[in-house]
Design a protein around this motif. Sequence first.
Motif, PDB file in Angstrom:
ATOM      1  N   ILE A   1      37.654  48.743  21.850  1.00 39.92           N
ATOM      2  CA  ILE A   1      36.425  47.953  21.851  1.00 39.92           C
ATOM      3  C   ILE A   1      36.776  46.566  22.373  1.00 39.92           C
ATOM      4  CG2 ILE A   1      34.693  46.796  20.422  1.00 39.92           C
ATOM      5  CD1 ILE A   1      34.819  49.158  18.496  1.00 39.92           C
ATOM      6  N   VAL A   2      35.988  46.085  23.321  1.00 36.40           N
ATOM      7  CA  VAL A   2      36.145  44.736  23.870  1.00 36.40           C
ATOM      8  C   VAL A   2      34.797  44.040  23.767  1.00 36.40           C
ATOM      9  CG1 VAL A   2      36.746  43.348  25.890  1.00 36.40           C
ATOM     10  CG2 VAL A   2      37.874  45.564  25.514  1.00 36.40           C
TER      11      VAL A   2
ATOM     12  N   GLY B   1      33.824  37.899  33.680  1.00 40.26           N
ATOM     13  CA  GLY B   1      34.900  36.963  33.403  1.00 40.26           C
ATOM     14  C   GLY B   1      36.151  37.628  32.858  1.00 40.26           C
ATOM     15  N   ILE B   2      36.762  36.990  31.860  1.00 40.82           N
ATOM     16  CA  ILE B   2      37.989  37.530  31.268  1.00 40.82           C
ATOM     17  C   ILE B   2      37.733  38.910  30.678  1.00 40.82           C
ATOM     18  CG2 ILE B   2      39.693  37.211  29.433  1.00 40.82           C
ATOM     19  CD1 ILE B   2      39.318  34.179  29.775  1.00 40.82           C
ATOM     20  N   GLY B   3      36.611  39.071  30.013  1.00 42.37           N
ATOM     21  CA  GLY B   3      36.291  40.350  29.395  1.00 42.37           C
ATOM     22  C   GLY B   3      36.244  41.483  30.404  1.00 42.37           C
ATOM     23  N   ARG B   4      35.639  41.228  31.562  1.00 43.16           N
ATOM     24  CA  ARG B   4      35.567  42.268  32.598  1.00 43.16           C
ATOM     25  C   ARG B   4      36.963  42.605  33.121  1.00 43.16           C
ATOM     26  NH1 ARG B   4      31.785  44.604  36.137  1.00 43.16           N
ATOM     27  NH2 ARG B   4      32.916  46.277  37.197  1.00 43.16           N
ATOM     28  N   ALA B   5      37.805  41.589  33.282  1.00 42.28           N
ATOM     29  CA  ALA B   5      39.177  41.848  33.722  1.00 42.28           C
ATOM     30  C   ALA B   5      39.916  42.719  32.713  1.00 42.28           C
ATOM     31  CB  ALA B   5      39.912  40.533  33.939  1.00 42.28           C
ATOM     32  N   ILE B   6      39.673  42.481  31.420  1.00 44.53           N
ATOM     33  CA  ILE B   6      40.305  43.289  30.379  1.00 44.53           C
ATOM     34  C   ILE B   6      39.822  44.729  30.453  1.00 44.53           C
ATOM     35  CG2 ILE B   6      40.536  43.627  27.876  1.00 44.53           C
ATOM     36  CD1 ILE B   6      40.147  40.524  27.650  1.00 44.53           C
TER      37      ILE B   6
ATOM     38  N   VAL C   1      39.622  44.149  20.857  1.00 43.96           N
ATOM     39  CA  VAL C   1      39.817  42.864  21.530  1.00 43.96           C
ATOM     40  C   VAL C   1      38.580  42.010  21.304  1.00 43.96           C
ATOM     41  CG1 VAL C   1      40.234  41.662  23.701  1.00 43.96           C
ATOM     42  CG2 VAL C   1      41.315  43.881  23.287  1.00 43.96           C
ATOM     43  N   ASN C   2      38.746  40.947  20.541  1.00 41.69           N
ATOM     44  CA  ASN C   2      37.657  40.017  20.263  1.00 41.69           C
ATOM     45  C   ASN C   2      37.655  38.928  21.338  1.00 41.69           C
ATOM     46  OD1 ASN C   2      36.288  40.874  17.836  1.00 41.69           O
ATOM     47  ND2 ASN C   2      38.217  40.504  16.776  1.00 41.69           N
ATOM     48  N   ASN C   3      36.859  39.148  22.361  1.00 40.53           N
ATOM     49  CA  ASN C   3      36.847  38.250  23.514  1.00 40.53           C
ATOM     50  C   ASN C   3      35.640  37.318  23.558  1.00 40.53           C
ATOM     51  OD1 ASN C   3      37.540  37.419  26.373  1.00 40.53           O
ATOM     52  ND2 ASN C   3      35.584  38.471  26.727  1.00 40.53           N
ATOM     53  N   ALA C   4      34.586  37.642  22.825  1.00 39.60           N
ATOM     54  CA  ALA C   4      33.331  36.881  22.945  1.00 39.60           C
ATOM     55  C   ALA C   4      33.517  35.417  22.580  1.00 39.60           C
ATOM     56  CB  ALA C   4      32.258  37.501  22.054  1.00 39.60           C
ATOM     57  N   GLY C   5      32.853  34.554  23.326  1.00 37.42           N
ATOM     58  CA  GLY C   5      32.919  33.125  23.034  1.00 37.42           C
ATOM     59  C   GLY C   5      31.959  32.342  23.906  1.00 37.42           C
TER      60      GLY C   5
ATOM     61  N   LYS D   1      50.288  24.082  38.211  1.00 40.40           N
ATOM     62  CA  LYS D   1      49.017  23.435  38.553  1.00 40.40           C
ATOM     63  C   LYS D   1      48.108  24.361  39.337  1.00 40.40           C
ATOM     64  CE  LYS D   1      51.338  19.002  38.206  1.00 40.40           C
ATOM     65  NZ  LYS D   1      50.920  18.850  36.801  1.00 40.40           N
ATOM     66  N   GLU D   2      47.786  25.460  38.694  1.00 39.18           N
ATOM     67  CA  GLU D   2      46.867  26.447  39.242  1.00 39.18           C
ATOM     68  C   GLU D   2      45.997  26.975  38.111  1.00 39.18           C
ATOM     69  OE1 GLU D   2      48.808  29.652  41.326  1.00 39.18           O
ATOM     70  OE2 GLU D   2      50.527  28.382  41.816  1.00 39.18           O
ATOM     71  N   TYR D   3      44.802  27.429  38.479  1.00 42.95           N
ATOM     72  CA  TYR D   3      43.963  28.100  37.501  1.00 42.95           C
ATOM     73  C   TYR D   3      44.595  29.448  37.148  1.00 42.95           C
ATOM     74  CZ  TYR D   3      40.177  24.755  38.297  1.00 42.95           C
ATOM     75  OH  TYR D   3      39.426  23.611  38.370  1.00 42.95           O
ATOM     76  N   VAL D   4      44.519  29.809  35.865  1.00 42.50           N
ATOM     77  CA  VAL D   4      45.053  31.090  35.402  1.00 42.50           C
ATOM     78  C   VAL D   4      44.072  32.195  35.792  1.00 42.50           C
ATOM     79  CG1 VAL D   4      45.738  32.438  33.391  1.00 42.50           C
ATOM     80  CG2 VAL D   4      46.183  29.963  33.442  1.00 42.50           C
ATOM     81  N   PRO D   5      44.510  33.221  36.523  1.00 44.25           N
ATOM     82  CA  PRO D   5      43.602  34.329  36.837  1.00 44.25           C
ATOM     83  C   PRO D   5      43.329  35.173  35.599  1.00 44.25           C
ATOM     84  CG  PRO D   5      45.796  34.780  37.683  1.00 44.25           C
ATOM     85  CD  PRO D   5      45.835  33.387  37.133  1.00 44.25           C
ATOM     86  N   SER D   6      42.118  35.681  35.491  1.00 45.52           N
ATOM     87  CA  SER D   6      41.754  36.519  34.341  1.00 45.52           C
ATOM     88  C   SER D   6      42.666  37.734  34.224  1.00 45.52           C
ATOM     89  CB  SER D   6      40.303  36.977  34.479  1.00 45.52           C
ATOM     90  OG  SER D   6      39.425  35.881  34.420  1.00 45.52           O
ATOM     91  N   GLU D   7      43.145  38.216  35.364  1.00 48.64           N
ATOM     92  CA  GLU D   7      44.005  39.400  35.357  1.00 48.64           C
ATOM     93  C   GLU D   7      45.317  39.149  34.612  1.00 48.64           C
ATOM     94  OE1 GLU D   7      41.008  39.715  38.435  1.00 48.64           O
ATOM     95  OE2 GLU D   7      42.475  38.123  37.982  1.00 48.64           O
TER      96      GLU D   7
END
Length: 255
Positions: free
Chosen positions: A11-12, A18-23, A82-86, A217-223
């Motif tokens: 369960i996600v 976003g991050i949830g979709r990548a998961i 996985v508790n991803n909601a926020g 100094k880069e954005y973290v990819p959701s993957e």
Amino acid sequence: MDLQLKRQRAIVTAGAAGIGRAIVDAMLDAGMTVATCDIDENALATLPDTVLRKRVDVSDERALTAFTDWAIAELGGLDCLVNNAGIAGPTARIEDIETTDWRKTLDIVLTSQFLTVSRSVAALRESVNPSITNMSSIAGRVGFALRTPYAAAKWGVIGLTKSLAIELGESGIRVNAILPGLVAGDRQRRVLEAKAQQRGQSFAEVEAEAFRYTSIKEYVPSEAIAAQILYLASPLGRFVSGQAISVCGDTRMLA
């Protein structure tokens, strides 16, 4: 590397974007069966047909617990939660934050995790590979000026995680928290835009200041976040529990 996750049931929360979709996508690639909820019905419609889904506002206790019960029944059990909601919550000085915004942020970020865990524990105890991963934030370790409801909730997630790891360890359930830093995507951009507006600065100025305190100094990819969660959910992560794991490029401060 074979993470030995085929036919594992997950369960996600907030898994449609976003991050949830990548998961969710990473789990499907690993051969897992996934149920997810999200408040965005249009985003839910873009998920593969194999994903079990429902539209849920996780601040609605009755709706969230009903979804969790339904998902466990449809999956035929549960191995991974996985508790991803926020939500980002308000960007404002403490004296300007409305009580309703404070409560909404805590309800979505923290209380939703309590609710899903409490409904999932019985099913997880029946699994041979049970895990819970809670989404915190680097703000849950270093604090975040003008974002006090968000930071307070994310600190709370770490306390919840460490307490659950002790409580559930005797049942073999491992519990960890992930602390993302500056994550690539629209949500992070909106956060920085709100801070720029609050401070009367340009987006470029606020962005540059944010990266000043980050080694990579880069954005973290959701993957990258999804990959860490899959490891924790796999039998290879069996002895990792009670940890607050940063995936943040070594962020030392949130300006």
